[in-house]
Enzyme design. Structure first.
Site, PDB file in Angstrom:
ATOM      1  CB  SER A  54      -2.528  -3.065   1.450  1.00  0.00           C
ATOM      2  OG  SER A  54      -1.547  -3.922   1.988  1.00  0.00           O
ATOM      3  CG  ASN A 114      -3.883   4.652   9.751  1.00  0.00           C
ATOM      4  OD1 ASN A 114      -4.164   5.766   9.324  1.00  0.00           O
ATOM      5  ND2 ASN A 114      -2.729   4.403  10.352  1.00  0.00           N
ATOM      6  CG  HIS A 139      -0.402  -6.484   5.164  1.00  0.00           C
ATOM      7  ND1 HIS A 139      -0.280  -6.144   6.484  1.00  0.00           N
ATOM      8  CD2 HIS A 139      -0.074  -5.374   4.469  1.00  0.00           C
ATOM      9  CE1 HIS A 139       0.110  -4.889   6.591  1.00  0.00           C
ATOM     10  NE2 HIS A 139       0.235  -4.393   5.373  1.00  0.00           N
ATOM     11  N   GLY A 172       0.826  -1.201   0.000  1.00  0.00           N
ATOM     12  CA  GLY A 172       0.000   0.000   0.000  1.00  0.00           C
ATOM     13  C   GLY A 172       0.861   1.251   0.000  1.00  0.00           C
ATOM     14  CB  CYS A 220       3.730   3.091   9.800  1.00  0.00           C
ATOM     15  SG  CYS A 220       3.128   1.879   8.600  1.00  0.00           S
ATOM     16  CD  GLN A 230      -6.314   0.056   8.168  1.00  0.00           C
ATOM     17  OE1 GLN A 230      -7.112  -0.846   8.455  1.00  0.00           O
ATOM     18  NE2 GLN A 230      -5.042  -0.012   8.490  1.00  0.00           N
TER      19      GLN A 230
END
Length: 377
Positions: free
Chosen positions: A201, A151, A203, A71, A324, A181
């Site tokens: 994304s 997020n 995962h 992402g 992150c 998300q």
């Protein structure tokens, strides 16, 4: 001790079908999709299947889907590609203060390169005002980037309002949306949202790490970030990571009906909110109308990092903010106006379709235990 995993916004456990698809690509379809022989054709067919699956899921065209490594790469490609391809039309970019770090860091680089970036403030619920979006966009605007679901708080942003504001302003700006998300958790269609570019994304939807995707609207042209052999129609060169891409395909196919699952998640979210409030230890930071996969709380008087490790020892896994940020105080909560004490005691609880009420009960008892032991300490 059976673990309770409540950090699904950071990553999700790969589902059985995703693992099966990944292994199949590793063991059976290991040819290079660009090779002009049988093994290459077999790999290319699986690549096309994955592209078609994602396109169908978001109600887009197959030729509007481009696979990336993450992402983050999708966001960087979208922002740099759009800005540099349109810089002769203007230098104004509009975004928000609560975007993912892969957007905000890219914006800093664009500012260094001479672009003017307007950062919109959220309200106390983590929402960007439609009026503020409309006021920020003018005829010189070349790019607008607004995430769909935050997020950390789960707040749902008015992306469709941004699309309307661009049209009303007369700007030729492209609209980018970070939907990392949101994918698989709510019904999303880039056409309905009015976006030109959308990042995703694998995962976060029980797929493998190392693969993401970009939706780029037909006839929208942006500059590629990675050059080389011309894979992904020149948008993202490099031999495609077919095992991961096909694993993403498996994760998409394994997703339950989005609307039905959303109703279940609303019940889990409300149960979690009520259960944790009953301890008398918790303040709720997420708004009531957030996507019910994220519940941000503050356990006042206790530092989030201390609580996180205490809960880990109890077999319970949560986050102290965006994964992150690696434990740094949440810039999202600060932007929303929360005081530093509340930010320093914040925990993000994020759910998946595997989360049960028993998981919430375990969290409640562990928080009570933490408060008792840490208070004595």
């Amino acid at each position: 001790m059976e673990i309770v995993y409540l950090d699904n916004s950071a990553t999700t456990k790969p589902c059985k079908l995703s693992v099966e698809y990944t292994l199949a690509a590793l063991n059976e379809f290991w040819g290079n999709p660009s090779s002009l022989h049988l093994l290459g054709f077999e790999a290319e067919n699986k690549l096309n299947e994955a592209r078609q699956t994602l396109a169908s899921f978001i109600k887009a065209r197959e030729d509007e889907i481009y696979f990336t490594s993450s992402g983050t790469e999708a966001n960087n490609t979208a922002l740099f590609g759009a800005a540099y391809s349109r810089q002769k039309r203007g230098k104004r970019i509009v975004t928000t203060k609560i975007e993912h770090s892969s957007v905000l860091e890219a914006m800093k680089k664009l500012e260094d390169d001479g672009f003017e970036v307007i950062y919109l403030n959220p309200d106390k619920n983590g929402l960007i005002s439609e009026d503020d979006i409309k006021s920020a966009i003018n005829q010189d605007t070349i790019l607008v980037s607004i995430m769909l679901v935050n997020n950390e708080l789960g707040s749902i942003q008015p992306v469709e309002a941004a699309a309307r504001a661009i049209k009303q302003s007369g700007a030729t700006a492209l609209l980018h949306c970070d939907a990392v998300q949101a994918l698989g958790k709510m019904q999303i269609s880039p056409q309905k949202l009015g976006v030109d570019i959308m990042s995703m994304s694998a995962h976060k939807i029980h797929g493998p790490k190392g693969v993401g995707a970009l939706y780029i609207k037909k006839d929208v042209h942006i500059k590629p970030l990675i050059l080389g052999g011309g894979q992904e129609k020149g948008m993202r060169s490099g031999t495609e990571a077919l095992p991961l891409i096909y694993g993403m395909c498996g994760a998409l196919k394994a997703l339950p009906n989005t609307e039905k699952q959303l109703e279940t998640q609303k019940e889990i979210w409300q149960y979690a909110k009520d259960t944790l409030l009953s301890t008398g230890l918790v303040e709720i930071n997420s708004p009531d109308n957030c996507l019910p996969y994220i519940l941000n709380i503050s356990v006042m008087g206790y530092r989030s990092e201390t609580l996180l490790h205490f809960l880990e020892n109890e077999g319970i896994y949560v986050s102290s903010g965006s994964a992150c940020s690696k434990g740094v105080g949440s810039y999202v909560l600060l932007a929303c106006g929360f005081d530093k004490k509340r930010v320093d005691s914040a925990l993000r609880i994020s759910f998946s379709r595997e989360t049960s009420r028993n998981d919430i009960d375990r969290l409640k008892e562990a928080l009570k235990k933490a408060a008792e032991k840490l208070r004595k300490a």
